[in-house]
Design an enzyme around this catalytic site. Structure first.
Site, short mmCIF file in Angstrom:
data_model
loop_
_atom_site.label_atom_id
_atom_site.label_comp_id
_atom_site.label_asym_id
_atom_site.label_seq_id
_atom_site.Cartn_x
_atom_site.Cartn_y
_atom_site.Cartn_z
N CYS A 138 -15.47 155.09 78.41
CA CYS A 138 -14.56 153.79 78.60
C CYS A 138 -14.08 153.38 77.11
CB CYS A 138 -15.53 152.70 79.12
SG CYS A 138 -14.53 151.10 79.16
N CYS B 99 -14.25 149.78 76.39
CA CYS B 99 -15.56 149.13 76.03
C CYS B 99 -16.01 149.48 74.57
CB CYS B 99 -16.63 149.56 77.05
SG CYS B 99 -15.92 149.72 78.92
N ASP B 100 -15.78 150.64 74.30
CA ASP B 100 -16.52 151.23 73.08
C ASP B 100 -15.81 151.66 72.13
OD1 ASP B 100 -18.77 151.17 74.77
OD2 ASP B 100 -18.89 152.96 75.54
#
Ligand code: NDP
Length: 315
Positions: free
Chosen positions: A136, A139-140
């Site tokens: 992701c 997200c990261d």
């Protein structure tokens, strides 16, 4: 055979938010935990994009807190998985992996989707410890400032992730096993025009290197068989997701990938009394906060639908 007013299948952000709202509406929901209680966030580390946590929060902790919140309002959990169902008539019937059968008046499907991984031993090990393997970018990506990254895959997800990651990385290699992208023409043009993106065609990842943190990839040319090592600061998977909807696709409208289809802007499905939320019905956003949002929507729609039924307004 136990009968419930509302059954929620899945215990990620969508399922637990649906539980929070239905529990507070006094509907006493029963939640099936599924194979991975807490869902995808339990296999991530730091979450910095869930509103309300200015310092960030660990994925498992966020899910523990959501669970404690819904338990406070009387939600019950069953450590079991729904394997099949009969939605042809009401009450709906659900059959579980443990061999039990339940019936319910309303059903909320919040079974999520899982990112696909390559299935390499070191990939799994590093992913579990937050060592630089992620599926992701949204997200990261933020954690990978100033390093070179690899994105695996050749579809829209891979190109979209790679493009997003160029905001942080000095360079992003798209590692694709063939010599042409599956991604849409528009996405291909995006990749081609971005000077930070470089394609590694006909290339397969055969090992992920590094002890506690990724240090590189062992790659293989799928045409010549040549193998080499490429130093890298992070690997992002973009090889697709698999919605966990097998138990329901016989009854619920779905797309060719198995994502459940709801009425536009709603969580209602083609079967009255069955609602779908979270990643099981969303291949676009796939975020914890959007899953929680549609979980809330499913609960509100369920509550209204049950009220209509009780008032004799059902069809
Ligand atoms: P896709 O199935 O479209 O693409 C998966 C890619 O990963 C393919 O290039 C495939 O290679 C590769 N792949 C699959 N398995 C492996 C493996 N084991 N090893 C190496 N490579 C592998 O999935 P996406 O997630 O990209 O897209 C899913 C759907 O969502 C599509 O319909 C897409 O259009 C849509 N989407 C749209 C977006 C947008 O419009 N903004 C953004 C993201 C997704 P190969 O090509 O050789 O099969």
């Amino acid at each position: 055979m136990p009968h419930e007013t509302v059954i929620i299948v899945g215990s990620g952000p969508a399922g637990l938010t649906a539980a929070l709202y239905t529990a507070r509406a006094n509907l006493k929901p029963l939640v099936f935990d599924g194979l991975r209680p807490g869902g995808q966030l339990t296999i991530t580390t730091e979450v910095e994009n869930y509103p309300g946590f200015p310092e960030g929060v660990q994925g498992p902790e966020l899910m523990d807190r959501m669970r404690a919140q819904v338990e406070r309002f009387g939600t019950r959990f069953v450590m079991d998985e729904v394997e099949s169902c009969d939605l042809s008539q009401r009450p709906f019937t659900l059959h579980t992996a443990n061999g039990d059968t339940y019936t319910c008046d309303a059903l909320i499907i919040a079974t999520g989707a899982d990112a696909k991984y390559l299935g390499l031993e070191n990939e799994e090990r590093l992913q579990k410890i937050g060592g630089g393997v992620s599926a992701c970018a949204t997200c990261d990506g933020f954690f990978y400032k100033g390093v070179e990254l690899a994105v695996i895959g050749g579809g829209d997800t891979a190109v979209e992730e790679a493009t997003f990651l160029t905001r942080f990385a000095t360079k992003v290699y798209i590692v694709h096993r063939r010599d042409s992208l599956r991604a849409s023409k528009a996405m291909q043009a995006k990749a081609a025009s971005n000077p930070k993106i470089e394609m590694l065609w006909n290339t397969q990842v055969i090992d992920v290197l590094g002890q506690n943190k990724i240090s590189g990839l062992r790659l293989k040319n799928t045409v010549t068989g040549e193998e080499w090592e490429k130093p890298i600061g992070g690997m992002f998977l973009g090889i697709g997701h698999q919605p966990n909807t097998k138990a329901f696709v016989q009854w619920i409208d779905h797309d060719e990938l198995g994502y459940l289809v709801t009425k536009p802007g709603r969580t209602a499905t083609n079967i009255e009394g069955v609602f779908a939320c979270g990643d099981a019905a969303d291949h676009v956003y796939r975020q914890a906060v959007t899953a929680a949002g549609t979980g809330c929507g499913a609960a509100i729609e369920t509550e209204r639908w049950l009220e209509e039924q009780a008032a004799g307004g059902g069809h």
